[in-house]
Design an enzyme around this catalytic site. Structure first.
Site, PDB file in Angstrom:
ATOM      1  CB  SER A 148      31.918 -28.588  75.299  1.00 26.42           C
ATOM      2  OG  SER A 148      32.783 -28.314  74.214  1.00 26.42           O
ATOM      3  CD  GLU A 200      29.800 -21.409  70.461  1.00 25.24           C
ATOM      4  OE1 GLU A 200      30.946 -21.832  70.712  1.00 25.24           O
ATOM      5  OE2 GLU A 200      29.563 -20.584  69.563  1.00 25.24           O
ATOM      6  CB  ALA A 212      31.066  -8.263  69.183  1.00 21.93           C
ATOM      7  CG  ASP A 249      33.696 -10.796  63.709  1.00 23.77           C
ATOM      8  OD1 ASP A 249      34.912 -10.913  63.476  1.00 23.77           O
ATOM      9  OD2 ASP A 249      32.879 -11.728  63.658  1.00 23.77           O
ATOM     10  CG  ASP A 302      45.259 -16.580  62.766  1.00 20.02           C
ATOM     11  OD1 ASP A 302      44.849 -15.691  63.533  1.00 20.02           O
ATOM     12  OD2 ASP A 302      44.524 -17.456  62.280  1.00 20.02           O
ATOM     13  CD  GLN A 310      34.742 -19.874  62.918  1.00 24.19           C
ATOM     14  OE1 GLN A 310      33.818 -20.539  63.390  1.00 24.19           O
ATOM     15  NE2 GLN A 310      34.814 -18.563  63.027  1.00 24.19           N
ATOM     16  CG  PHE A 358      27.293 -19.134  59.318  1.00 21.93           C
ATOM     17  CD1 PHE A 358      26.688 -17.904  59.414  1.00 21.93           C
ATOM     18  CD2 PHE A 358      26.759 -20.203  60.058  1.00 21.93           C
ATOM     19  CE1 PHE A 358      25.565 -17.725  60.198  1.00 21.93           C
ATOM     20  CE2 PHE A 358      25.635 -20.041  60.851  1.00 21.93           C
ATOM     21  CZ  PHE A 358      25.040 -18.798  60.919  1.00 21.93           C
ATOM     22  CG  HIS A 361      32.870 -26.281  71.356  1.00 13.43           C
ATOM     23  ND1 HIS A 361      32.435 -26.101  72.649  1.00 13.43           N
ATOM     24  CD2 HIS A 361      32.452 -25.193  70.662  1.00 13.43           C
ATOM     25  CE1 HIS A 361      31.784 -24.946  72.744  1.00 13.43           C
ATOM     26  NE2 HIS A 361      31.765 -24.379  71.551  1.00 13.43           N
TER      27      HIS A 361
HETATM   28  P1  FAD Z   1      41.958 -12.330  68.356  1.00 19.14           P
HETATM   29  O1  FAD Z   1      42.521 -13.551  68.945  1.00 19.14           O
HETATM   30  O2  FAD Z   1      42.253 -11.054  69.041  1.00 19.14           O
HETATM   31  O3  FAD Z   1      42.411 -12.259  66.844  1.00 19.14           O
HETATM   32  C1  FAD Z   1      42.366 -13.432  66.014  1.00 19.14           C
HETATM   33  C2  FAD Z   1      43.035 -13.173  64.679  1.00 19.14           C
HETATM   34  O4  FAD Z   1      42.277 -12.245  63.940  1.00 19.14           O
HETATM   35  C3  FAD Z   1      44.412 -12.585  64.797  1.00 19.14           C
HETATM   36  O5  FAD Z   1      45.217 -13.129  63.807  1.00 19.14           O
HETATM   37  C4  FAD Z   1      44.147 -11.124  64.587  1.00 19.14           C
HETATM   38  O6  FAD Z   1      45.281 -10.474  64.090  1.00 19.14           O
HETATM   39  C5  FAD Z   1      43.026 -11.127  63.603  1.00 19.14           C
HETATM   40  N1  FAD Z   1      42.081 -10.009  63.714  1.00 19.14           N
HETATM   41  C6  FAD Z   1      40.903 -10.029  64.341  1.00 19.14           C
HETATM   42  N2  FAD Z   1      40.259  -8.856  64.215  1.00 19.14           N
HETATM   43  C7  FAD Z   1      41.068  -8.090  63.484  1.00 19.14           C
HETATM   44  C8  FAD Z   1      40.981  -6.761  63.015  1.00 19.14           C
HETATM   45  N3  FAD Z   1      39.923  -5.996  63.271  1.00 19.14           N
HETATM   46  N4  FAD Z   1      42.007  -6.288  62.297  1.00 19.14           N
HETATM   47  C9  FAD Z   1      43.066  -7.052  62.019  1.00 19.14           C
HETATM   48  N5  FAD Z   1      43.210  -8.342  62.439  1.00 19.14           N
HETATM   49  C10 FAD Z   1      42.234  -8.834  63.166  1.00 19.14           C
HETATM   50  N6  FAD Z   1      32.143 -13.680  68.208  1.00 19.14           N
HETATM   51  C11 FAD Z   1      31.231 -13.015  68.968  1.00 19.14           C
HETATM   52  O7  FAD Z   1      30.926 -11.848  68.672  1.00 19.14           O
HETATM   53  N7  FAD Z   1      30.653 -13.595  70.057  1.00 19.14           N
HETATM   54  C12 FAD Z   1      30.965 -14.855  70.453  1.00 19.14           C
HETATM   55  O8  FAD Z   1      30.421 -15.343  71.443  1.00 19.14           O
HETATM   56  C13 FAD Z   1      31.910 -15.595  69.671  1.00 19.14           C
HETATM   57  N8  FAD Z   1      32.275 -16.841  70.015  1.00 19.14           N
HETATM   58  C14 FAD Z   1      33.223 -17.513  69.279  1.00 19.14           C
HETATM   59  C15 FAD Z   1      33.630 -18.783  69.684  1.00 19.14           C
HETATM   60  C16 FAD Z   1      34.587 -19.482  68.969  1.00 19.14           C
HETATM   61  C17 FAD Z   1      35.003 -20.854  69.434  1.00 19.14           C
HETATM   62  C18 FAD Z   1      35.131 -18.913  67.786  1.00 19.14           C
HETATM   63  C19 FAD Z   1      36.130 -19.671  66.958  1.00 19.14           C
HETATM   64  C20 FAD Z   1      34.752 -17.632  67.377  1.00 19.14           C
HETATM   65  C21 FAD Z   1      33.805 -16.914  68.127  1.00 19.14           C
HETATM   66  N9  FAD Z   1      33.418 -15.609  67.780  1.00 19.14           N
HETATM   67  C22 FAD Z   1      32.491 -14.947  68.531  1.00 19.14           C
HETATM   68  C23 FAD Z   1      33.997 -14.958  66.585  1.00 19.14           C
HETATM   69  C24 FAD Z   1      35.218 -14.063  66.956  1.00 19.14           C
HETATM   70  O9  FAD Z   1      34.806 -12.990  67.765  1.00 19.14           O
HETATM   71  C25 FAD Z   1      35.802 -13.534  65.628  1.00 19.14           C
HETATM   72  O10 FAD Z   1      36.374 -14.582  64.913  1.00 19.14           O
HETATM   73  C26 FAD Z   1      36.765 -12.349  65.770  1.00 19.14           C
HETATM   74  O11 FAD Z   1      36.967 -11.783  64.478  1.00 19.14           O
HETATM   75  C27 FAD Z   1      38.148 -12.705  66.309  1.00 19.14           C
HETATM   76  O12 FAD Z   1      38.081 -12.985  67.639  1.00 19.14           O
HETATM   77  P2  FAD Z   1      39.371 -13.612  68.397  1.00 19.14           P
HETATM   78  O13 FAD Z   1      39.010 -13.707  69.813  1.00 19.14           O
HETATM   79  O14 FAD Z   1      39.834 -14.817  67.703  1.00 19.14           O
HETATM   80  O15 FAD Z   1      40.401 -12.424  68.163  1.00 19.14           O
END
Ligand code: FAD
Length: 334
Positions: free
Chosen positions: A32, A34, A68, A126, A177, A195, A235, A285
Site C-alpha cells: 500500500s 501513502e 492535524a 500531533d 504504548d 511508524q 524526521f 506500507h
Molecule cells: P494515539 O494512539 O492516541 O497515541 C499514541 C501514543 O502516543 C500513546 O502511547 C499516547 O499515550 C502517546 N501520545 C500521543 N500524543 C500524546 C500527548 N500529547 N501526550 C501524551 N502522550 C501522547 N499525523 C498527522 O497529523 N496526519 C496524518 O495523516 C498522520 N498519519 C500517520 C500515519 C501513520 C501510519 C503513522 C505511524 C503516524 C501518522 N501520523 C499522522 C502521526 C501521528 O499523528 C502522531 O504520531 C501522533 O503523535 C500520535 O498519533 P496516534 O494516532 O498514534 O495517537
C-alpha cells in the site's frame, strides 16, 4: 576533488560490503502507498502521476495524510476525491482528532463516506503550540476509532491505526504504548501501520510483544525509502526512529548525488523488506513522499510487478477491467 564517478564507486563498494539476505522471496507480497496532499497545481499534477504510476502495482490501498489542526484538511479531502476517480486502488483518507470538535470530525467522516471512501486511517495527530486538544473533541486515536465505528454502520469499513515499534516519543512506557494500541484495536481498528523504522529488529520484537498482548490484527511495517537523508534524519529525531550507524556511513555524502542515492536507497529499502519477508511479513506500507521512483523500484525488487494497464490518457474500453478508474467515475456519476 571528489567526482560523481568516485562517489558511485565508493557507494558501490559500501553496498558490496553489506550482508545480503540469502534466500529469495517466495511469498506473494502485497503493498500500500501513502501520499501527502498537494499544495499547488504543479504538486497536484505530480501527485496524480505518482499515484497513477504506483496504482499499476495493484496496491491494497493508497492513502492521503491529513494535517492535524486545520493546515491542509480540504487539500486532503480534494486529493482523496480526485485519486478515487483516477486510480483502481481503494483510497483511504487519514483523519486526526486534535484541534477539532467531534462535530467537525464527524463532518469529515460523512464527507469521506459520501465520496465512497471505505477506509479511514484514524490518528490522534500531533499537538503543537497552535493546535491542542479540543474541549469537545475526540481525546485520542482510540476514542476516534470508537467514534467512527459508532457513525459508520458497516462492519466491512476498514479502520487503520498507527503503532510504534520504537515507542511513541510521548508514551509513558513501551507497555503503556502497547496498551494504547490494544485499546485502538478493541475499539474497532482492523489494521495497525507502523511508524517508519530502520532498525528492523525493533519491528520484529514489537510484533512478538503485540501478539503476546493479544493484538491479532495485521501489523504492517511502514517503509520509508531514503528520498533525502538529511530530511529523514530530522524526521527520525522527531518521531523517535533510530538511525543505525550504517546509515550515515552509507548515505551521509549522497544528498548531493541524487541519482546514486536513489540506487542505494532502493537497494536498502528492498533489503529491509526482504529481511522482513524472511520473517513472514508479506504486506508493506510505503511512505512515498509523493515520489514514485524509489517505491516503484523497491516493489519491483520485491517481485511485485507493475501491470501496464492504461492510465487516464489511454482508456481503451475493451482493455478495461471491472474496477478501472473510468468505471469508478461512472459509478460516482450514476
Ligand atoms: P494515539 O494512539 O492516541 O497515541 C499514541 C501514543 O502516543 C500513546 O502511547 C499516547 O499515550 C502517546 N501520545 C500521543 N500524543 C500524546 C500527548 N500529547 N501526550 C501524551 N502522550 C501522547 N499525523 C498527522 O497529523 N496526519 C496524518 O495523516 C498522520 N498519519 C500517520 C500515519 C501513520 C501510519 C503513522 C505511524 C503516524 C501518522 N501520523 C499522522 C502521526 C501521528 O499523528 C502522531 O504520531 C501522533 O503523535 C500520535 O498519533 P496516534 O494516532 O498514534 O495517537
Amino acid at each position: 576533488m571528489t567526482t560523481q564517478q568516485d562517489l558511485q564507486n565508493d557507494a558501490t563498494e559500501r553496498l558490496a560490503r553489506r550482508e545480503w539476505p540469502a534466500t529469495p522471496i517466495r511469498r506473494q507480497i502485497a503493498v500500500s502507498f501513502e501520499f501527502f496532499p498537494p499544495a499547488s497545481p504543479t504538486a497536484t499534477r505530480n501527485l496524480f502521476e505518482c499515484a497513477e504510476q504506483l496504482d499499476r502495482f495493484q496496491p491494497r490501498f493508497m492513502s492521503v495524510t491529513y494535517g492535524a489542526g486545520g493546515t491542509n484538511q480540504s487539500r486532503t479531502r480534494n486529493a482523496v476525491a480526485d485519486l478515487s476517480l483516477r486510480t483502481r486502488a481503494p483510497i483511504a483518507g487519514h483523519l486526526t482528532a486534535v484541534g477539532a470538535s467531534k462535530a467537525a470530525v464527524r463532518d469529515v467522516i460523512d464527507g469521506y463516506v459520501n465520496e465512497g471512501v471505505r477506509h479511514i486511517v484514524a490518528l490522534r495527530g500531533d499537538t503543537t503550540d497552535e493546535v491542542g486538544p479540543h474541549p469537545d473533541g475526540f481525546v485520542d486515536a482510540a476514542d476516534l476509532v470508537k467514534g467512527i465505528r459508532h457513525q459508520v454502520d458497516d462492519p466491512s469499513f476498514e479502520i487503520s491505526v498507527a503503532c510504534y515499534p520504537e515507542v511513541h516519543p510521548l508514551a509513558e512506557s513501551a507497555e503503556a504504548d502497547l496498551d494504547n494500541l490494544k485499546k485502538k484495536i478493541d475499539a474497532g481498528a482492523t489494521r495497525a501501520i507502523t511508524q517508519f523504522f530502520f532498525d528492523t529488529d525493533s519491528f520484529l520484537r514489537f510484533v512478538e510483544r503485540a501478539r503476546k498482548a493479544g493484538i491479532d490484527v495485521p501489523i504492517v511495517p511502514g517503509i520509508m525509502p531514503v528520498t533525502n537523508f538529511a530530511r529523514i534524519r530530522s524526521f527520525s529525531e522527531r518521531c523517535g526512529a533510530t538511525i543505525p550507524a550504517w546509515m550515515p556511513e552509507l548515505f551521509g555524502d549522497l544528498d548531493g548525488a541524487p541519482e546514486i542515492r536513489q540506487l542505494v536507497a532502493a537497494t536498502v529499502a528492498a533489503e529491509q523488506c526482504r529481511r522482513l519477508a524472511e520473517h513472514g511479513v508479506d504486506t508493506f506500507h510505503f511512505y512515498t513522499m509523493n515520489q514514485p521512483a524509489l517505491t516503484a523500484s523497491t516493489c519491483h525488487i520485491l517481485g511485485v510487478r507493475s501491470t501496464e494497464h492504461e492510465t487516464h490518457g489511454d482508456q481503451s474500453s475493451d482493455a478495461r477491467s471491472a474496477s478501472s478508474p473510468t468505471d469508478k467515475q461512472e459509478e460516482r456519476a450514476s
